[in-house]
Structure formats: C-alpha cells, structure tokens
Design a protein around this motif. Structure first.
Motif, PDB file in Angstrom:
ATOM      1  N   GLN A   4     -12.403  -8.211  -9.852  1.00  0.00           N
ATOM      2  CA  GLN A   4     -12.921  -9.576  -9.854  1.00  0.00           C
ATOM      3  C   GLN A   4     -14.323  -9.642 -10.452  1.00  0.00           C
ATOM      4  OE1 GLN A   4     -14.592 -12.013  -6.449  1.00  0.00           O
ATOM      5  NE2 GLN A   4     -12.467 -12.703  -6.376  1.00  0.00           N
ATOM      6  N   THR A  38      -4.673  -9.887 -15.311  1.00  0.00           N
ATOM      7  CA  THR A  38      -5.211  -8.830 -16.172  1.00  0.00           C
ATOM      8  C   THR A  38      -5.281  -7.468 -15.499  1.00  0.00           C
ATOM      9  OG1 THR A  38      -7.496  -9.320 -15.491  1.00  0.00           O
ATOM     10  CG2 THR A  38      -6.609 -10.543 -17.383  1.00  0.00           C
ATOM     11  N   MET A  64      -6.983 -14.769 -12.642  1.00  0.00           N
ATOM     12  CA  MET A  64      -7.185 -13.913 -13.804  1.00  0.00           C
ATOM     13  C   MET A  64      -7.185 -12.436 -13.408  1.00  0.00           C
ATOM     14  SD  MET A  64      -7.087 -15.955 -16.212  1.00  0.00           S
ATOM     15  CE  MET A  64      -7.303 -14.668 -17.438  1.00  0.00           C
ATOM     16  N   GLN A  65      -7.627 -12.129 -12.207  1.00  0.00           N
ATOM     17  CA  GLN A  65      -7.562 -10.755 -11.720  1.00  0.00           C
ATOM     18  C   GLN A  65      -6.109 -10.299 -11.632  1.00  0.00           C
ATOM     19  OE1 GLN A  65      -9.259 -10.205  -7.816  1.00  0.00           O
ATOM     20  NE2 GLN A  65      -9.214  -7.979  -7.935  1.00  0.00           N
ATOM     21  N   LEU A  99     -10.748 -16.869 -10.468  1.00  0.00           N
ATOM     22  CA  LEU A  99     -11.042 -15.444 -10.620  1.00  0.00           C
ATOM     23  C   LEU A  99      -9.891 -14.609 -10.059  1.00  0.00           C
ATOM     24  CD1 LEU A  99     -14.839 -15.294  -9.642  1.00  0.00           C
ATOM     25  CD2 LEU A  99     -13.819 -15.553 -11.907  1.00  0.00           C
ATOM     26  N   ALA A 139     -10.362 -18.402 -17.604  1.00  0.00           N
ATOM     27  CA  ALA A 139     -10.748 -18.578 -16.194  1.00  0.00           C
ATOM     28  C   ALA A 139     -11.476 -19.893 -15.984  1.00  0.00           C
ATOM     29  CB  ALA A 139     -11.627 -17.412 -15.745  1.00  0.00           C
ATOM     30  N   ARG A 187      -7.807  -6.489 -13.851  1.00  0.00           N
ATOM     31  CA  ARG A 187      -9.222  -6.120 -13.798  1.00  0.00           C
ATOM     32  C   ARG A 187      -9.814  -6.441 -12.434  1.00  0.00           C
ATOM     33  NH1 ARG A 187     -12.532  -7.404 -19.348  1.00  0.00           N
ATOM     34  NH2 ARG A 187     -11.050  -6.496 -20.846  1.00  0.00           N
ATOM     35  N   VAL A 212     -14.042  -9.891 -14.192  1.00  0.00           N
ATOM     36  CA  VAL A 212     -13.595 -11.234 -14.588  1.00  0.00           C
ATOM     37  C   VAL A 212     -14.752 -12.222 -14.461  1.00  0.00           C
ATOM     38  CG1 VAL A 212     -11.982 -13.107 -14.086  1.00  0.00           C
ATOM     39  CG2 VAL A 212     -11.219 -10.736 -13.923  1.00  0.00           C
ATOM     40  N   ASP A 264     -12.759  -9.993 -23.344  1.00  0.00           N
ATOM     41  CA  ASP A 264     -13.725 -10.592 -22.415  1.00  0.00           C
ATOM     42  C   ASP A 264     -13.858 -12.092 -22.650  1.00  0.00           C
ATOM     43  OD1 ASP A 264     -14.268  -8.287 -21.037  1.00  0.00           O
ATOM     44  OD2 ASP A 264     -16.015  -7.741 -22.233  1.00  0.00           O
ATOM     45  N   ILE A 324     -10.540 -13.827 -21.596  1.00  0.00           N
ATOM     46  CA  ILE A 324     -10.408 -13.935 -20.138  1.00  0.00           C
ATOM     47  C   ILE A 324     -11.392 -14.956 -19.577  1.00  0.00           C
ATOM     48  CG2 ILE A 324     -10.761 -12.680 -17.968  1.00  0.00           C
ATOM     49  CD1 ILE A 324      -9.689 -10.181 -19.450  1.00  0.00           C
TER      50      ILE A 324
END
Length: 433
Positions: free
Chosen positions: A395, A391, A387-388, A384, A145, A393, A398, A138, A141
């Motif tokens: 949004q 990863t 990074m989405q 965002l 970001a 994950r 993130v 966490d 990331i």
C-alpha cells in the motif's frame, strides 16, 4: 454537566464503540441514545420515530436505484468499450494512453457513482494494456487510484445523494454543482500527466500508429449507448421532466436494456447486481438512520449550536474555518469511509458553514473533494486497497505513486474555495430561470 464535558464524553464513547468493532450505524445510534437520556424522558420512543423518519423518505429512494444502476453496468463490457473508444483520440497528446485512465474513470464514474467500483473496473482493463505497451507503471497506478475517485464527484453520485439528504439540500443542485469541478479535476490530472511526459521523454513508449478519422469514429461508436444513458438520466432532472428518484428508476431500466443489448444480462448477473445493490444500500441506510437519531439527539442537547458558537468565537474567518475543516476531514479520512465522514459531521458542521456565509451546495462539493482525498489517504484509503489488490504492490508503494495526483486534488480544493462560482454557477444558471 456542561456542553464541553458532554460533547467530550459522547466523542469518547463513539471512538470506543468504533474501535471495539461495533457497526457504524449502531455506534451512532448508541451515542445518540446516551445523549438523549440527558434531555428526553423517553429515549426509546424518540429513537423509533427518528429511525422511521430518516428511512421513510421519498428523496432517499433515489439512493438504492443509483446503486443498482451502477451494479448492473459494472457487470457489462462498458470498461473495455471505454478504453477502446477513447484511446484513438489521445495518441498524440504527451502521455498518450495514460489520459484514457482519466477519461474512462470520468465516464464510468458518472454511471457507477462509486469510487471503488470505478477504480477496480477501469484498472482491470487499463493496467494490463498499459503494461503491455511499455508505459510507466507508477504513473499508471497513481492515475488510476486517484481518477477512480471521480466516481463520487461526477453525477449521479451516491455520496452526493447522502450529503444532500443529510444537509437537506436539493439533490439535483448538488449533482449539477459537481459537473464543472469534475471536469476541473480531470483537467488537472491530465495536465500533470502531460507535464510528466514532457519532462521524462525516455520513459515514453513508441508513438501509437495513426488512425483514419473513420476508424476513430468507428471505435468511438461503442461509447454512444453509455453517453445516451448519462444524458437521459441527468438531462431528465435538469429540464424538470423527472425527479431524482424517477430519473434513478429510468437509469435502472436503461442500464438493464444496455446490458441486454450487449448480451451481458443473464440471470446470474441480474441476481448478483441486485444482491450487491441491496447490501450496499442497506449499509448506507443503516448508517443514515443511526446518524439521523444522533443528529436529533445532538440538536436537543444544544451541542451543535454551542460548538458553532465556540468556533465563531475563535474568529477564524471564513477561510480559516475552511482550512480547519480541510485538516479535520483529511484526518477523518485516514480512518473512515466517505459516507461515515459525511453523516458523522453534517449535524455539527452545517450550522458552522451557514453561519460563515457559505453556500451549502458549494460545501457539498467541497466535502466530496475531501472525501476523494480520503480515498487515497493511508491507512484506510479504499482506492489504495483496490490498487494494492490489482497490482500486488504494498500500500505504501501505491500511495507514493498516487501522491502527485493527490496534490492535484488538494489544488482543486483550493481552486473551488477561492472561486466558488465553479461549483455554483451551473445549478444557478440552469435552475434559477
């Protein structure tokens, strides 16, 4: 039709055009065309002259050069060399290699000038490495970001060039004004990481093995070519040896040489860098052209002056005005990219800021910081999205990971507002000699 009714009609038209999927540049020009018909007998002729004047600028020639410079370096091994060169120096700081995210994004951002490119490039190298070593994902990331936004704050920056051209201020001054605030933001990010690490010792991996000074210097030697390129580009502008456009041209030559030396320069990478730079530059120039036409149309209608007078009549005071603009820009950031935010608002906001007595160079850094915040604000925070994609994950996840660093950006906005000298001291000290 009164000024208030006309401005409301134009705003509604702009919203409808954008919501209908019309390109931003065309939307701006279309609204300008509607506005100019109320006060000018030949709106078409006025449109042609405004578009030519906005794009035929020697100052604006720096923009595609800085974009191309970043595209070339984006295709080198720079990000991997940054991680390897910086990591030996942060092993004993609480948070350890998480600080490399901040430092690497700051350095790569200074040569790429793009927030999304900085975030994507550094995270490709850092995320797998940090995950392999057991760092909290966490924080990793969230730091990547938000630290990726340093690409638009630390010069040379594409957003800074766009603002300087739109507000008609010196590009070199805006570049210099971003240096100390950029270091401030990096310091705030690292402060949060260190504080979090001290409060969560169980989430820290085992300490990295010690390295000799000779080994640290050997690994850091990989940073020398990049550092020399940055100093050459920025230094040539500071000492007056080159204009911003000339420095950008030298930066392109330097980045090509660096890519050739590191054996990353191929016909394919050269073509891809040129294609990427052309696409991004054309998009920005098209938006600027539409915004220039809208700006001139709005000036002839008298709407910006009327709005500025209306805000002045509210008697908000300088800090009240800044607080209102902060809320407006954060709201705009949920739906627009940084370039669009700047070109859409400059013609209206700059007269208000000047009337309130603020320095336009300082205001440029203020806007850039707000654009940074917009990059990590849902639902259209570009970092965002990056990074989405990196990863897998959602949004929302993130965004929650980035929230503490988001608050550090808000703190940076408050600090430079209370102490504007943080932004204005360096350009005044170096250029007012």
């Amino acid at each position: 039709m009164g000024m208030l009714e006309l401005s409301g009609l134009l705003f509604l038209l702009l919203v409808l055009f954008l919501a209908g999927g019309l390109w931003i540049g065309m939307s701006l020009a279309a609204v300008g065309f509607v506005a100019i018909t109320f006060v000018h007998p030949q709106p078409g002729t006025f449109l042609a002259s405004a578009l030519w004047e906005s794009t035929g600028s020697w100052t604006l020639a720096a923009l595609p050069m800085f974009v191309w410079m970043g595209e070339i370096l984006f295709r080198t091994r720079l990000s991997q060399e940054l991680f390897n060169g910086l990591s030996p120096w942060v092993r004993r700081i609480p948070g350890q290699l998480l600080h490399v995210n901040i430092l690497a994004c700051g350095i790569f951002g200074s040569v790429s000038g793009s927030s999304a490119a900085t975030c994507a490039t550094v995270s490709k190298i850092a995320l797998p490495e940090l995950q392999r070593r057991g760092y909290d994902q966490d924080v990793a990331i969230g730091s990547l970001a938000t630290a990726g936004t340093l690409g638009i704050l630390i010069p040379p920056s594409i957003i800074m060039v766009v603002y300087a051209v739109s507000a008609e201020v010196s590009i070199i001054r805006v570049f210099l004004a971003g240096c100390i605030p950029g270091l401030l933001v990096m310091g705030l990010f690292s402060l949060y990481i260190a504080t979090w690490a001290l409060l969560n010792p169980r989430k820290q991996p085992m300490p990295e093995p010690r390295l000799s000074m000779a080994e640290k210097l050997r690994r850091s030697s990989q940073l020398v070519p990049c550092a020399l390129l940055i100093m050459a580009v920025v230094g040539s502008m500071i000492f007056g040896w080159a204009t911003a456009t000339e420095a950008a041209g030298f930066g392109v030559l330097g980045s090509l040489a660096l890519a050739a030396i590191t054996r990353c320069l191929t016909w394919e990478s050269f073509r891809d860098s040129l294609t990427g730079a052309t696409r991004l530059s054309c998009m920005i120039m098209f938006i600027l052209a539409g915004a220039a036409y809208l700006t001139k149309a709005m000036a002839l209608t008298g709407i910006p002056g009327a709005l500025a007078a209306g805000v002045a009549a509210l008697d908000l005071g300088p800090f009240g005005l800044i607080a209102m603009l902060t809320v407006i820009y954060i709201m705009l950031g949920t739906a627009l990219d940084g370039v669009s935010m700047i070109v859409l608002t400059t013609s209206i906001v700059v007269p208000m800021v000047q009337q309130a007595g603020f320095d336009l160079v300082w205001f440029g850094i203020f806007i850039v910081l707000l654009v940074e915040i917009a990059q990590v604000t849902p639902p259209v925070g570009f970092n965002l999205f990056v990074m989405q994609a990196q990863t897998g994950r959602e949004q929302t996840a993130v965004a929650w990971a980035a929230l503490p660093f988001f608050l550090m950006l808000v703190a940076a906005v408050a600090i430079i507002t209370v102490w504007p000298q943080i932004a204005t001291w360096l350009p005044d000290a170096l250029l007012n000699r």
